[in-house]
Design a protein around this motif. Structure first.
Motif, PDB file in Angstrom:
ATOM      1  N   ALA A 189       0.820  -1.214   0.000  1.00 49.18           N
ATOM      2  CA  ALA A 189       0.000   0.000   0.000  1.00 49.18           C
ATOM      3  C   ALA A 189       0.854   1.263   0.000  1.00 49.18           C
ATOM      4  O   ALA A 189       0.422   2.308  -0.495  1.00 49.18           O
ATOM      5  CB  ALA A 189      -0.926  -0.001   1.211  1.00 49.18           C
ATOM      6  N   SER A 190       2.044   1.176   0.543  1.00 45.87           N
ATOM      7  CA  SER A 190       2.947   2.332   0.565  1.00 45.87           C
ATOM      8  C   SER A 190       3.527   2.614  -0.819  1.00 45.87           C
ATOM      9  O   SER A 190       4.136   3.667  -1.037  1.00 45.87           O
ATOM     10  CB  SER A 190       4.091   2.101   1.558  1.00 45.87           C
ATOM     11  N   ASN A 191       3.353   1.651  -1.736  1.00 48.31           N
ATOM     12  CA  ASN A 191       3.905   1.792  -3.087  1.00 48.31           C
ATOM     13  C   ASN A 191       2.813   1.528  -4.121  1.00 48.31           C
ATOM     14  O   ASN A 191       2.977   0.710  -5.032  1.00 48.31           O
ATOM     15  CB  ASN A 191       5.074   0.815  -3.276  1.00 48.31           C
ATOM     16  N   LYS A 192       1.693   2.227  -3.961  1.00 51.28           N
ATOM     17  CA  LYS A 192       0.543   1.999  -4.841  1.00 51.28           C
ATOM     18  C   LYS A 192       0.925   2.125  -6.308  1.00 51.28           C
ATOM     19  O   LYS A 192       1.609   3.064  -6.703  1.00 51.28           O
ATOM     20  CB  LYS A 192      -0.570   3.007  -4.532  1.00 51.28           C
ATOM     21  N   GLY A 193       0.470   1.140  -7.089  1.00 48.50           N
ATOM     22  CA  GLY A 193       0.695   1.164  -8.524  1.00 48.50           C
ATOM     23  C   GLY A 193       2.001   0.548  -8.970  1.00 48.50           C
ATOM     24  O   GLY A 193       2.165   0.228 -10.151  1.00 48.50           O
ATOM     25  N   GLN A 194       2.933   0.374  -8.059  1.00 49.58           N
ATOM     26  CA  GLN A 194       4.233  -0.181  -8.435  1.00 49.58           C
ATOM     27  C   GLN A 194       4.174  -1.705  -8.454  1.00 49.58           C
ATOM     28  O   GLN A 194       3.665  -2.331  -7.525  1.00 49.58           O
ATOM     29  CB  GLN A 194       5.308   0.285  -7.449  1.00 49.58           C
ATOM     30  N   ILE A 195       4.714  -2.296  -9.511  1.00 44.73           N
ATOM     31  CA  ILE A 195       4.712  -3.755  -9.654  1.00 44.73           C
ATOM     32  C   ILE A 195       5.948  -4.337  -8.970  1.00 44.73           C
ATOM     33  O   ILE A 195       7.058  -3.849  -9.155  1.00 44.73           O
ATOM     34  CB  ILE A 195       4.696  -4.160 -11.133  1.00 44.73           C
ATOM     35  N   PHE A 196       5.715  -5.386  -8.175  1.00 41.41           N
ATOM     36  CA  PHE A 196       6.818  -6.065  -7.489  1.00 41.41           C
ATOM     37  C   PHE A 196       6.808  -7.547  -7.843  1.00 41.41           C
ATOM     38  O   PHE A 196       5.747  -8.184  -7.882  1.00 41.41           O
ATOM     39  CB  PHE A 196       6.692  -5.922  -5.967  1.00 41.41           C
ATOM     40  N   THR A 197       7.985  -8.084  -8.094  1.00 39.11           N
ATOM     41  CA  THR A 197       8.096  -9.527  -8.288  1.00 39.11           C
ATOM     42  C   THR A 197       8.009 -10.208  -6.931  1.00 39.11           C
ATOM     43  O   THR A 197       8.160  -9.570  -5.885  1.00 39.11           O
ATOM     44  CB  THR A 197       9.442  -9.885  -8.942  1.00 39.11           C
ATOM     45  N   LYS A 198       7.796 -11.509  -6.943  1.00 42.50           N
ATOM     46  CA  LYS A 198       7.752 -12.257  -5.680  1.00 42.50           C
ATOM     47  C   LYS A 198       9.094 -12.152  -4.964  1.00 42.50           C
ATOM     48  O   LYS A 198       9.155 -12.070  -3.728  1.00 42.50           O
ATOM     49  CB  LYS A 198       7.385 -13.715  -5.948  1.00 42.50           C
ATOM     50  N   LYS A 199      10.167 -12.118  -5.715  1.00 44.36           N
ATOM     51  CA  LYS A 199      11.495 -11.993  -5.115  1.00 44.36           C
ATOM     52  C   LYS A 199      11.634 -10.653  -4.405  1.00 44.36           C
ATOM     53  O   LYS A 199      12.150 -10.578  -3.274  1.00 44.36           O
ATOM     54  CB  LYS A 199      12.579 -12.122  -6.190  1.00 44.36           C
ATOM     55  N   GLN A 200      11.186  -9.576  -5.031  1.00 40.05           N
ATOM     56  CA  GLN A 200      11.275  -8.256  -4.421  1.00 40.05           C
ATOM     57  C   GLN A 200      10.423  -8.176  -3.154  1.00 40.05           C
ATOM     58  O   GLN A 200      10.843  -7.601  -2.144  1.00 40.05           O
ATOM     59  CB  GLN A 200      10.834  -7.187  -5.421  1.00 40.05           C
ATOM     60  N   ILE A 201       9.236  -8.758  -3.211  1.00 42.70           N
ATOM     61  CA  ILE A 201       8.359  -8.760  -2.034  1.00 42.70           C
ATOM     62  C   ILE A 201       9.005  -9.544  -0.895  1.00 42.70           C
ATOM     63  O   ILE A 201       9.044  -9.084   0.251  1.00 42.70           O
ATOM     64  CB  ILE A 201       6.982  -9.363  -2.385  1.00 42.70           C
ATOM     65  N   TYR A 202       9.542 -10.695  -1.221  1.00 40.36           N
ATOM     66  CA  TYR A 202      10.176 -11.535  -0.191  1.00 40.36           C
ATOM     67  C   TYR A 202      11.345 -10.802   0.459  1.00 40.36           C
ATOM     68  O   TYR A 202      11.497 -10.779   1.681  1.00 40.36           O
ATOM     69  CB  TYR A 202      10.651 -12.850  -0.808  1.00 40.36           C
TER      70      TYR A 202
END
Length: 235
Positions: A172-185
């Motif tokens: 939610a702090s980065n609305k609209g930005q796409i993250f890969t599963k690796k980046q999220i992890y």
């Protein structure tokens, strides 16, 4: 800045409460009668909403209960009632008319300030229309209180685990930005990526069930096929 209105005919006590609240970065207006209190409240509302009303029961014109009734005809600003009486009937009357809390005189300033901050925090967090100064993310039907690690959807609290909260807060702090599963992890788990896609997918699924109006057709957390996830910029 949160604004508090104090209505009490004890001028010395008013001055003391005002000084203590201002030391904790609260804006304070004072009145020594019910009529003046209602007038000053209306005047203040033209500038910015009140965060709290501290209201004495024993006033020289309208009593505190009459003032409370008039307040509740207009808005839901929290009211902390003060009284020198400790009778149960007075407390029941005040609470039944819409008071949010009750403090019997004499009281300690420490207890007063604890109740003041608690009522303001609850009101500003649960009221999406209120300009929140705390570290919160305000969305369409959701408020994420990062300071207190709380989430409210349609003004109702949602129970999240620690990682679920961190995951939601990050996206939610980065609305609209796409993250890969690796980046999220890497960002949420703060650990080297272990190619554990199923773990992230499981967390996303559980989170959606708790916050989404329709988990099968997510509004907040969107899947970007072949890439990862993003938080809806329209939320």
């Amino acid at each position: 800045m949160n604004c508090v209105c104090i209505i009490d005919d004890d001028k010395e006590l008013c001055a003391l409460m005002k000084k203590c609240m201002e030391q904790e970065d609260l804006q304070v207006i004072t009145a020594h009668s019910g009529v003046d209190g209602l007038f000053f409240m209306e005047k203040q509302k033209q500038k910015a909403p009140l965060s709290l009303i501290v209201l004495d029961v024993m006033l020289p014109d309208l009593d505190g209960f009459q003032v409370l009734q008039k307040i509740r005809e207009r808005d839901n600003t929290p009211v902390l009632m003060l009284t020198a009486k400790d009778g149960e009937d007075d407390k029941v009357t005040g609470l039944s008319l819409g008071a949010d809390d009750y403090l019997t005189k004499p009281f300690s300033i420490k207890e007063l300030m604890a109740r003041v901050h608690s009522l303001i925090r609850r009101y500003t967090t649960l009221n999406p229309g209120f300009p929140i100064e705390a570290d919160c993310i305000t969305l369409k039907d959701m408020v994420i209180d990062k300071t207190n690690r709380m989430v409210f959807v349609h003004q109702l609290p949602v129970e999240l685990t620690g990682k679920e909260f961190e995951l939601l807060s990050f996206l939610a702090s980065n609305k609209g930005q796409i993250f890969t599963k690796k980046q999220i992890y890497t960002q949420v788990w703060e650990d080297a990526y272990a190619f554990d896609d199923s773990n992230i997918m499981s967390f996303i699924s559980k989170l959606r069930k708790k916050i989404e109006p329709d988990p099968e057709h997510p509004f907040y957390i969107l899947t970007v096929r072949g890439v990862g996830y993003r938080f809806n910029r329209e939320a």
